[in-house]
Write a protein that holds these residues in place. Sequence first.
Motif, PDB file in Angstrom:
ATOM      1  N   GLU A 249       0.826  -1.202   0.000  1.00 48.01           N
ATOM      2  CA  GLU A 249       0.000   0.000   0.000  1.00 48.01           C
ATOM      3  C   GLU A 249       0.861   1.255   0.000  1.00 48.01           C
ATOM      4  O   GLU A 249       0.483   2.277  -0.573  1.00 48.01           O
ATOM      5  N   ARG A 250       2.025   1.159   0.638  1.00 46.59           N
ATOM      6  CA  ARG A 250       2.958   2.298   0.627  1.00 46.59           C
ATOM      7  C   ARG A 250       3.433   2.572  -0.798  1.00 46.59           C
ATOM      8  O   ARG A 250       3.524   3.731  -1.225  1.00 46.59           O
ATOM      9  N   LEU A 251       3.730   1.512  -1.550  1.00 47.33           N
ATOM     10  CA  LEU A 251       4.136   1.678  -2.944  1.00 47.33           C
ATOM     11  C   LEU A 251       2.997   2.291  -3.753  1.00 47.33           C
ATOM     12  O   LEU A 251       3.216   3.181  -4.585  1.00 47.33           O
ATOM     13  N   ARG A 252       1.780   1.845  -3.491  1.00 48.28           N
ATOM     14  CA  ARG A 252       0.627   2.373  -4.222  1.00 48.28           C
ATOM     15  C   ARG A 252       0.402   3.845  -3.908  1.00 48.28           C
ATOM     16  O   ARG A 252       0.058   4.640  -4.798  1.00 48.28           O
ATOM     17  N   GLU A 253       0.625   4.262  -2.667  1.00 46.86           N
ATOM     18  CA  GLU A 253       0.480   5.669  -2.309  1.00 46.86           C
ATOM     19  C   GLU A 253       1.478   6.533  -3.069  1.00 46.86           C
ATOM     20  O   GLU A 253       1.130   7.589  -3.595  1.00 46.86           O
ATOM     21  N   GLU A 256       0.417   6.800  -6.726  1.00 48.90           N
ATOM     22  CA  GLU A 256      -0.690   7.719  -6.970  1.00 48.90           C
ATOM     23  C   GLU A 256      -0.286   9.164  -6.714  1.00 48.90           C
ATOM     24  O   GLU A 256      -0.692  10.065  -7.450  1.00 48.90           O
ATOM     25  N   LEU A 257       0.513   9.392  -5.661  1.00 43.03           N
ATOM     26  CA  LEU A 257       0.948  10.750  -5.360  1.00 43.03           C
ATOM     27  C   LEU A 257       1.833  11.294  -6.472  1.00 43.03           C
ATOM     28  O   LEU A 257       1.780  12.479  -6.811  1.00 43.03           O
ATOM     29  N   ALA A 258       2.642  10.442  -7.056  1.00 41.90           N
ATOM     30  CA  ALA A 258       3.518  10.872  -8.142  1.00 41.90           C
ATOM     31  C   ALA A 258       2.754  11.118  -9.434  1.00 41.90           C
ATOM     32  O   ALA A 258       3.314  11.628 -10.398  1.00 41.90           O
ATOM     33  N   GLN A 259       1.454  10.751  -9.450  1.00 43.27           N
ATOM     34  CA  GLN A 259       0.618  10.919 -10.633  1.00 43.27           C
ATOM     35  C   GLN A 259       1.230  10.218 -11.828  1.00 43.27           C
ATOM     36  O   GLN A 259       1.228  10.724 -12.954  1.00 43.27           O
ATOM     37  N   VAL A 260       1.761   9.051 -11.563  1.00 43.64           N
ATOM     38  CA  VAL A 260       2.352   8.251 -12.624  1.00 43.64           C
ATOM     39  C   VAL A 260       1.260   7.380 -13.200  1.00 43.64           C
ATOM     40  O   VAL A 260       0.737   6.513 -12.512  1.00 43.64           O
ATOM     41  N   GLY A 261       0.904   7.599 -14.460  1.00 46.64           N
ATOM     42  CA  GLY A 261      -0.158   6.815 -15.079  1.00 46.64           C
ATOM     43  C   GLY A 261       0.369   5.696 -15.918  1.00 46.64           C
ATOM     44  O   GLY A 261      -0.340   5.149 -16.754  1.00 46.64           O
ATOM     45  N   PRO A 282      14.691  13.771   3.666  1.00 46.88           N
ATOM     46  CA  PRO A 282      13.249  13.987   3.483  1.00 46.88           C
ATOM     47  C   PRO A 282      12.908  14.352   2.046  1.00 46.88           C
ATOM     48  O   PRO A 282      13.582  15.179   1.427  1.00 46.88           O
ATOM     49  N   LEU A 283      11.895  13.717   1.511  1.00 40.18           N
ATOM     50  CA  LEU A 283      11.416  13.967   0.156  1.00 40.18           C
ATOM     51  C   LEU A 283       9.946  14.313   0.248  1.00 40.18           C
ATOM     52  O   LEU A 283       9.159  13.560   0.800  1.00 40.18           O
ATOM     53  N   ARG A 284       9.553  15.446  -0.317  1.00 39.37           N
ATOM     54  CA  ARG A 284       8.191  15.917  -0.160  1.00 39.37           C
ATOM     55  C   ARG A 284       7.547  16.184  -1.514  1.00 39.37           C
ATOM     56  O   ARG A 284       8.223  16.416  -2.499  1.00 39.37           O
ATOM     57  N   GLY A 285       6.234  16.152  -1.520  1.00 37.89           N
ATOM     58  CA  GLY A 285       5.484  16.520  -2.708  1.00 37.89           C
ATOM     59  C   GLY A 285       5.543  15.478  -3.804  1.00 37.89           C
ATOM     60  O   GLY A 285       5.993  14.344  -3.622  1.00 37.89           O
ATOM     61  N   VAL A 286       5.088  15.890  -4.978  1.00 37.63           N
ATOM     62  CA  VAL A 286       5.011  14.987  -6.128  1.00 37.63           C
ATOM     63  C   VAL A 286       6.402  14.541  -6.558  1.00 37.63           C
ATOM     64  O   VAL A 286       6.642  13.363  -6.851  1.00 37.63           O
ATOM     65  N   GLU A 287       7.351  15.483  -6.586  1.00 37.67           N
ATOM     66  CA  GLU A 287       8.701  15.129  -7.014  1.00 37.67           C
ATOM     67  C   GLU A 287       9.337  14.140  -6.040  1.00 37.67           C
ATOM     68  O   GLU A 287      10.043  13.215  -6.453  1.00 37.67           O
ATOM     69  N   GLY A 288       9.086  14.329  -4.745  1.00 38.10           N
ATOM     70  CA  GLY A 288       9.604  13.380  -3.770  1.00 38.10           C
ATOM     71  C   GLY A 288       9.032  11.993  -3.964  1.00 38.10           C
ATOM     72  O   GLY A 288       9.737  10.988  -3.833  1.00 38.10           O
ATOM     73  N   ALA A 289       7.734  11.912  -4.296  1.00 38.54           N
ATOM     74  CA  ALA A 289       7.118  10.606  -4.547  1.00 38.54           C
ATOM     75  C   ALA A 289       7.732   9.936  -5.766  1.00 38.54           C
ATOM     76  O   ALA A 289       7.941   8.720  -5.788  1.00 38.54           O
ATOM     77  N   ARG A 290       8.039  10.716  -6.789  1.00 35.65           N
ATOM     78  CA  ARG A 290       8.671  10.140  -7.989  1.00 35.65           C
ATOM     79  C   ARG A 290      10.068   9.601  -7.677  1.00 35.65           C
ATOM     80  O   ARG A 290      10.453   8.547  -8.178  1.00 35.65           O
ATOM     81  N   VAL A 291      10.797  10.341  -6.846  1.00 39.33           N
ATOM     82  CA  VAL A 291      12.133   9.882  -6.479  1.00 39.33           C
ATOM     83  C   VAL A 291      12.040   8.582  -5.676  1.00 39.33           C
ATOM     84  O   VAL A 291      12.774   7.627  -5.924  1.00 39.33           O
ATOM     85  N   ARG A 292      11.122   8.531  -4.699  1.00 41.64           N
ATOM     86  CA  ARG A 292      10.960   7.312  -3.906  1.00 41.64           C
ATOM     87  C   ARG A 292      10.534   6.138  -4.772  1.00 41.64           C
ATOM     88  O   ARG A 292      11.013   5.013  -4.591  1.00 41.64           O
ATOM     89  N   LEU A 293       9.652   6.392  -5.726  1.00 40.41           N
ATOM     90  CA  LEU A 293       9.191   5.318  -6.602  1.00 40.41           C
ATOM     91  C   LEU A 293      10.336   4.785  -7.452  1.00 40.41           C
ATOM     92  O   LEU A 293      10.504   3.571  -7.610  1.00 40.41           O
ATOM     93  N   ALA A 294      11.144   5.699  -8.010  1.00 40.43           N
ATOM     94  CA  ALA A 294      12.273   5.265  -8.829  1.00 40.43           C
ATOM     95  C   ALA A 294      13.275   4.465  -8.006  1.00 40.43           C
ATOM     96  O   ALA A 294      13.822   3.463  -8.469  1.00 40.43           O
ATOM     97  N   ARG A 295      13.514   4.897  -6.767  1.00 40.36           N
ATOM     98  CA  ARG A 295      14.473   4.185  -5.913  1.00 40.36           C
ATOM     99  C   ARG A 295      14.005   2.772  -5.602  1.00 40.36           C
ATOM    100  O   ARG A 295      14.776   1.808  -5.685  1.00 40.36           O
ATOM    101  N   VAL A 296      12.736   2.633  -5.254  1.00 42.71           N
ATOM    102  CA  VAL A 296      12.264   1.312  -4.853  1.00 42.71           C
ATOM    103  C   VAL A 296      12.209   0.368  -6.050  1.00 42.71           C
ATOM    104  O   VAL A 296      12.520  -0.822  -5.939  1.00 42.71           O
TER     105      VAL A 296
END
Length: 359
Positions: A249-253, A256-261, A282-296
Amino acid sequence: MPDWVPQNARHYLAHIEAGLPIRALARAAGCHASTVLRQVRRIEAQRDDPLIDAALRRLGTYQRRSPSFGPEKDHATMTAIARIEETEIDENRLSREARRILRRLSESGAVLAVAAEMDKAVVVRDTADGGTARTAVVDSAVAQAMALKDWIACDAPGRISRYRITALGRTALSRLLAEQESRLRGFAEAQTAFSSGRALEAALDDTEDSPQRRRSGYALSDSPLTALARRRDKTGAPFLSDALVSAGERLREDFELAQVGATLPPDWDLSQPVGPDDPRAPLRGVEGARVRLARVLRDLGPGLSEIALRCCCYLEGLETAEKRMGWSARSGKIVLRIALQRLKRHYDETTGPGGGLIG
């Protein structure tokens, strides 16, 4: 008054706060006076609901700004107006938040818990071991708007009130998801006219065999992870623990936050550094979500990252994922569990135990 306020609430506030006659409101709306009267009585009967009552009190401040109250207003009223305007939500924010919260409330056993005098509301759902898990957090102003629009309803108001999604809420969720999909497809078509649009074509390819089609084999109330969590292994233990479900669910959040379709574009090189050098920065906002998604996804690697994206983010069923990835039958759930174990380890190392759910 905000655009999202329903007509019956507008009539109620105009009649109660501004003192406008029922017949005058009916003439302005082009309907019979009995229609407006029924709307006013219905809203009045709903004021026992904590969220609806709070929403009407907030919106009543807008009504008290009308010229019928005269040019002079006391300092307390003006201060309240300024404070509400700073935190008021608009139609776009309500739609965005409603997609996220209503989707969570569509899951089996999910409720929205609201405590008196709290600025946040929490979505919780039942787990396989009889406990509860937090899946989302939302501002109380958004929860109030959803209650006023009859998207959520409370069975028994109290110190901690529990709200469930209504039939109108499920209809609204379907409409909001369809509108979002239409915008994404329209954006992709516009981009294709001016560029190759390779990433967008991969994201929104509508062919039958495309893994990015985002057609789920599960209903919103029964995602692949929650379905697997209800299964038992030979020892009687849940096939997926709550910690593994939370990691998914953390990955899904983040997704969705990164607005990656879409899945990763074909030219995205995961071997390159992503974001700050410190993984705990700390990573915040949409850009932070994209960075976290790419890392994982880089940490999971090929195969594991794809099954995690398909089942956790796109909500594809296991059988569909196995077929599209060319795997043998009944092998997907084993690989998915391995991917979730790796995913949990990644979040424990970067955000601490528990995965650091955004809410």
